[in-house]
Design an enzyme around this catalytic site. Sequence first.
Site, PDB file in Angstrom:
ATOM      1  CE  LYS A  81      -2.637  -1.147   3.538  1.00  0.00           C
ATOM      2  NZ  LYS A  81      -3.739  -1.080   4.543  1.00  0.00           N
ATOM      3  CB  CYS A 172     -11.005   0.957  14.304  1.00  0.00           C
ATOM      4  SG  CYS A 172     -10.250   2.590  14.267  1.00  0.00           S
ATOM      5  CG  MET A 173      -8.845   3.685  17.499  1.00  0.00           C
ATOM      6  SD  MET A 173      -7.564   2.525  17.995  1.00  0.00           S
ATOM      7  CE  MET A 173      -6.986   3.270  19.503  1.00  0.00           C
ATOM      8  CG  MET A 340      -9.946  -3.546  12.892  1.00  0.00           C
ATOM      9  SD  MET A 340     -10.389  -2.193  13.985  1.00  0.00           S
ATOM     10  CE  MET A 340      -8.815  -1.841  14.763  1.00  0.00           C
ATOM     11  N   GLY A 377      -6.183   0.984  13.190  1.00  0.00           N
ATOM     12  CA  GLY A 377      -6.392   0.801  11.765  1.00  0.00           C
ATOM     13  C   GLY A 377      -6.128   2.017  10.903  1.00  0.00           C
ATOM     14  CD  GLN A 378      -9.616   5.223   9.865  1.00  0.00           C
ATOM     15  OE1 GLN A 378      -9.758   6.009   8.946  1.00  0.00           O
ATOM     16  NE2 GLN A 378     -10.537   5.044  10.791  1.00  0.00           N
TER      17      GLN A 378
END
Length: 389
Positions: A81, A172-173, A340, A377-378
């Site tokens: 990515k 996600c958090m 996740m 995740g981000q």
Amino acid sequence: MSTSRRDFLKYFAMSAAVAAASGAGLGSLAHAADSRPEKWVKGVCRYCGTGCGVLVGVRDGKAVAIQGDPNNHNAGLLCLKGSLLIPVLNSKERVTQPLVRRRKGGKLEPVSWDEALDLMASRFRSSIDAHGPNSVAWYGSGQCLTEESYVANKIFKGGFGTNNVDGNPRLCMASAVGGYMTSFGKDEPMGTYADIDQATCFFIIGSNTSEAHPVLFRRIARRKQVEPGVKIIVADPRRTNTSRIADMHVAFRPGTDLAFMHSMAWVIINEELDNPRFWQRYVSFMDAEGKPSDFEGYKAFLENYRPEKVAEICRVPVEQIYSAARAFAESGATMSLWCMGINQRVQGVFANNLIHNLHLLTGQICRPGATSFSLTGQPNACGGVRDGG
């Protein structure tokens, strides 16, 4: 040639596996001679929450190449990515101007920024006038800069007068934050990536690290290569690329991870693998209703999770529960990693708590290599949406 999402993930996993096996990283992509960079500018990859450093090749004010920053934690490595940042940035299919659908079922048509902003303002104005400020909302992203989230908060809370502000990092958090807050009173991991290089046991649960965080997966695999005695436990219903490097893959039935970790705690206590010198000094106990309890109360609670019973619930060999608990507790330094699969579930906060419980019972915490470490995740889930309001 078009590539499906499934193909992309397949190539992604393959690149991570090759990088882990060979120790080689993906560098800058090939580029035409007339597009060779005039200079390299430091930056950060904007995809997952790993925060890999990048060097962006710039020519004529345009990004034309990318490579990993050798002086960042990723040591010059980029996953697939990150290596494709430039083609994505310069893709002809990118939306570069506002599009408006003028009628229901009609096509999206390009308009000027002034027209688009005027349309947005009028729609917000009419909704607030007709239904009040709580008829509008802002839903942000962990891809937003902190400054962008801050401005959005000011507009919606201070300007429109609504508290309807949220973002996708909540999904996600939120469980990780709730778990850290209720276990430690602070909402962030206390460990660092450097703990990977010191850990002698990895407990990976609810995370296909190979595909989600391939740069960290490579670091874990390298740790295993350098010191073959390092144990890797992967607890995941699926067989993934991550589980292929594991000494033990616990494929529990989906939704039974809490029972599995309770049973690990039972083994740790009943085989006297816990660390009383640690938990007597630093740990307090609460019952299921949040009322003060004690070690004996916790021990009695765990009687409902004897390995022989839980093995049937989880549909795993009972020997795996004993082996996982022993490896976790007897290691010189155990590092837990999850993502996740733990955080995006109905009882995600409790699942986080149970991971922390294992570390607190054994004293596998606040030492080099010993820590409970949630993977996000981000890239700006914390700074943007959470810390930004």
